[in-house]
Scaffold this motif. Structure first.
Motif, PDB file in Angstrom:
ATOM      1  N   LEU A 152       0.864  -1.177   0.000  1.00 61.63           N
ATOM      2  CA  LEU A 152       0.000   0.000   0.000  1.00 61.63           C
ATOM      3  C   LEU A 152       0.899   1.224   0.000  1.00 61.63           C
ATOM      4  O   LEU A 152       1.734   1.386   0.893  1.00 61.63           O
ATOM      5  CB  LEU A 152      -0.898  -0.004   1.237  1.00 61.63           C
ATOM      6  CG  LEU A 152      -1.868   1.157   1.385  1.00 61.63           C
ATOM      7  CD1 LEU A 152      -2.907   1.123   0.273  1.00 61.63           C
ATOM      8  CD2 LEU A 152      -2.551   1.102   2.741  1.00 61.63           C
ATOM      9  N   ARG A 188       1.300   5.299   0.185  1.00 60.68           N
ATOM     10  CA  ARG A 188       0.613   6.494   0.678  1.00 60.68           C
ATOM     11  C   ARG A 188       1.516   7.711   0.560  1.00 60.68           C
ATOM     12  O   ARG A 188       2.417   7.889   1.368  1.00 60.68           O
ATOM     13  CB  ARG A 188       0.217   6.302   2.142  1.00 60.68           C
ATOM     14  CG  ARG A 188      -0.848   5.240   2.327  1.00 60.68           C
ATOM     15  CD  ARG A 188      -1.138   5.060   3.766  1.00 60.68           C
ATOM     16  NE  ARG A 188      -0.065   4.238   4.340  1.00 60.68           N
ATOM     17  CZ  ARG A 188      -0.065   3.775   5.564  1.00 60.68           C
ATOM     18  NH1 ARG A 188      -1.020   4.078   6.394  1.00 60.68           N
ATOM     19  NH2 ARG A 188       0.920   3.027   5.986  1.00 60.68           N
ATOM     20  N   ALA A 229      -5.228   9.489  -2.595  1.00 63.87           N
ATOM     21  CA  ALA A 229      -4.199   9.093  -3.559  1.00 63.87           C
ATOM     22  C   ALA A 229      -3.484   7.805  -3.167  1.00 63.87           C
ATOM     23  O   ALA A 229      -2.471   7.462  -3.756  1.00 63.87           O
ATOM     24  CB  ALA A 229      -3.190  10.226  -3.722  1.00 63.87           C
ATOM     25  N   MET A 230      -4.015   7.097  -2.174  1.00 65.28           N
ATOM     26  CA  MET A 230      -3.407   5.826  -1.795  1.00 65.28           C
ATOM     27  C   MET A 230      -3.643   4.806  -2.898  1.00 65.28           C
ATOM     28  O   MET A 230      -4.645   4.857  -3.605  1.00 65.28           O
ATOM     29  CB  MET A 230      -4.010   5.304  -0.487  1.00 65.28           C
ATOM     30  CG  MET A 230      -3.615   6.111   0.705  1.00 65.28           C
ATOM     31  SD  MET A 230      -4.362   5.618   2.283  1.00 65.28           S
ATOM     32  CE  MET A 230      -5.005   4.028   2.042  1.00 65.28           C
ATOM     33  N   ARG A 231      -2.712   3.865  -3.031  1.00 65.99           N
ATOM     34  CA  ARG A 231      -2.860   2.863  -4.080  1.00 65.99           C
ATOM     35  C   ARG A 231      -2.283   1.546  -3.607  1.00 65.99           C
ATOM     36  O   ARG A 231      -1.207   1.508  -3.023  1.00 65.99           O
ATOM     37  CB  ARG A 231      -2.123   3.338  -5.317  1.00 65.99           C
ATOM     38  CG  ARG A 231      -2.015   2.372  -6.436  1.00 65.99           C
ATOM     39  CD  ARG A 231      -2.943   2.570  -7.629  1.00 65.99           C
ATOM     40  NE  ARG A 231      -3.541   3.863  -7.787  1.00 65.99           N
ATOM     41  CZ  ARG A 231      -3.181   4.763  -8.707  1.00 65.99           C
ATOM     42  NH1 ARG A 231      -2.182   4.516  -9.514  1.00 65.99           N
ATOM     43  NH2 ARG A 231      -3.829   5.894  -8.821  1.00 65.99           N
ATOM     44  N   VAL A 232      -2.985   0.452  -3.866  1.00 63.73           N
ATOM     45  CA  VAL A 232      -2.435  -0.881  -3.668  1.00 63.73           C
ATOM     46  C   VAL A 232      -1.679  -1.229  -4.941  1.00 63.73           C
ATOM     47  O   VAL A 232      -2.233  -1.157  -6.038  1.00 63.73           O
ATOM     48  CB  VAL A 232      -3.541  -1.924  -3.390  1.00 63.73           C
ATOM     49  CG1 VAL A 232      -2.932  -3.321  -3.284  1.00 63.73           C
ATOM     50  CG2 VAL A 232      -4.297  -1.581  -2.109  1.00 63.73           C
ATOM     51  N   VAL A 233      -0.399  -1.565  -4.793  1.00 60.08           N
ATOM     52  CA  VAL A 233       0.478  -1.837  -5.927  1.00 60.08           C
ATOM     53  C   VAL A 233       0.866  -3.313  -5.878  1.00 60.08           C
ATOM     54  O   VAL A 233       1.242  -3.822  -4.816  1.00 60.08           O
ATOM     55  CB  VAL A 233       1.724  -0.926  -5.861  1.00 60.08           C
ATOM     56  CG1 VAL A 233       2.719  -1.283  -6.928  1.00 60.08           C
ATOM     57  CG2 VAL A 233       1.316   0.533  -5.960  1.00 60.08           C
ATOM     58  N   ASP A 291       4.156  -1.473 -11.682  1.00 62.58           N
ATOM     59  CA  ASP A 291       3.097  -0.584 -11.183  1.00 62.58           C
ATOM     60  C   ASP A 291       3.644   0.422 -10.173  1.00 62.58           C
ATOM     61  O   ASP A 291       3.255   1.590 -10.173  1.00 62.58           O
ATOM     62  CB  ASP A 291       1.968  -1.382 -10.526  1.00 62.58           C
ATOM     63  CG  ASP A 291       1.156  -2.179 -11.531  1.00 62.58           C
ATOM     64  OD1 ASP A 291       1.259  -1.906 -12.743  1.00 62.58           O
ATOM     65  OD2 ASP A 291       0.416  -3.080 -11.087  1.00 62.58           O
ATOM     66  N   PHE A 327       3.534   4.470 -10.643  1.00 61.62           N
ATOM     67  CA  PHE A 327       2.849   5.294  -9.659  1.00 61.62           C
ATOM     68  C   PHE A 327       3.790   6.329  -9.052  1.00 61.62           C
ATOM     69  O   PHE A 327       3.445   7.510  -8.948  1.00 61.62           O
ATOM     70  CB  PHE A 327       2.235   4.425  -8.563  1.00 61.62           C
ATOM     71  CG  PHE A 327       1.493   5.217  -7.523  1.00 61.62           C
ATOM     72  CD1 PHE A 327       0.305   5.846  -7.820  1.00 61.62           C
ATOM     73  CD2 PHE A 327       1.990   5.332  -6.229  1.00 61.62           C
ATOM     74  CE1 PHE A 327      -0.390   6.583  -6.861  1.00 61.62           C
ATOM     75  CE2 PHE A 327       1.319   6.060  -5.268  1.00 61.62           C
ATOM     76  CZ  PHE A 327       0.127   6.681  -5.583  1.00 61.62           C
ATOM     77  N   ALA A 387       2.464   9.721 -10.374  1.00 63.19           N
ATOM     78  CA  ALA A 387       1.359  10.161  -9.531  1.00 63.19           C
ATOM     79  C   ALA A 387       1.762  10.637  -8.148  1.00 63.19           C
ATOM     80  O   ALA A 387       0.943  11.174  -7.424  1.00 63.19           O
ATOM     81  CB  ALA A 387       0.350   9.017  -9.382  1.00 63.19           C
ATOM     82  N   TYR A 435       0.832  -4.913   2.217  1.00 60.50           N
ATOM     83  CA  TYR A 435      -0.623  -4.993   2.151  1.00 60.50           C
ATOM     84  C   TYR A 435      -1.050  -6.437   2.386  1.00 60.50           C
ATOM     85  O   TYR A 435      -0.517  -7.360   1.758  1.00 60.50           O
ATOM     86  CB  TYR A 435      -1.113  -4.515   0.788  1.00 60.50           C
ATOM     87  CG  TYR A 435      -2.610  -4.514   0.662  1.00 60.50           C
ATOM     88  CD1 TYR A 435      -3.371  -3.526   1.270  1.00 60.50           C
ATOM     89  CD2 TYR A 435      -3.257  -5.496  -0.067  1.00 60.50           C
ATOM     90  CE1 TYR A 435      -4.753  -3.518   1.144  1.00 60.50           C
ATOM     91  CE2 TYR A 435      -4.639  -5.491  -0.195  1.00 60.50           C
ATOM     92  CZ  TYR A 435      -5.377  -4.499   0.417  1.00 60.50           C
ATOM     93  OH  TYR A 435      -6.743  -4.502   0.296  1.00 60.50           O
ATOM     94  N   ILE A 454      -8.243   0.531   2.257  1.00 58.42           N
ATOM     95  CA  ILE A 454      -9.057   1.365   1.390  1.00 58.42           C
ATOM     96  C   ILE A 454      -9.366   2.673   2.081  1.00 58.42           C
ATOM     97  O   ILE A 454      -9.378   3.734   1.483  1.00 58.42           O
ATOM     98  CB  ILE A 454     -10.388   0.652   1.022  1.00 58.42           C
ATOM     99  CG1 ILE A 454     -10.122  -0.695   0.395  1.00 58.42           C
ATOM    100  CG2 ILE A 454     -11.257   1.518   0.139  1.00 58.42           C
ATOM    101  CD1 ILE A 454      -9.322  -0.663  -0.874  1.00 58.42           C
TER     102      ILE A 454
END
Length: 101
Positions: free
Chosen positions: A24, A26, A35-39, A44, A48, A52, A66, A98
């Motif tokens: 994860l 952050r 703007a958090m994302r599971v990669v 990826d 990111f 981003a 994660y 999430i």
């Protein structure tokens, strides 16, 4: 889960090689998890972080291992004079990672 804060993209890759995917990500400027994302892969993560997220000493990024399928549970309590007078236990509707804030 295992986590750390990074100020360079190279440090982030070193952590993910050790912790494994998924992670994860952050960015430090995130409010309410927007703007958090599971990669799930190195490709990826690179995309990111380069497109981003800002990664620098002024804008560190936190990366956590994660745990897929995990539930997020909170305990809130009110105390008075060292004793708990009321409490609540809540399970989040969405999966862990999430929701933030």
């Amino acid at each position: 889960p295992e986590w750390s804060e990074f100020t360079t993209v190279e440090e982030a890759f070193q952590f993910t090689h050790k912790a494994g995917y998924p992670v994860l990500v952050r960015p430090s400027y995130v409010l309410s998890g927007a703007a958090m994302r599971v990669v799930t892969s190195e490709e990826d993560l690179e995309q990111f972080l380069r497109n981003a997220a800002v990664v620098s000493r002024d804008y560190p990024v936190v990366i956590s291992k994660y745990i897929s399928g995990a539930k997020e549970v909170e305990l809130d309590a009110v105390g008075q004079n060292g004793a708990i007078v009321n409490y609540a236990i809540a399970e989040h509707v969405e999966n862990a990672g999430i929701h933030s804030g």
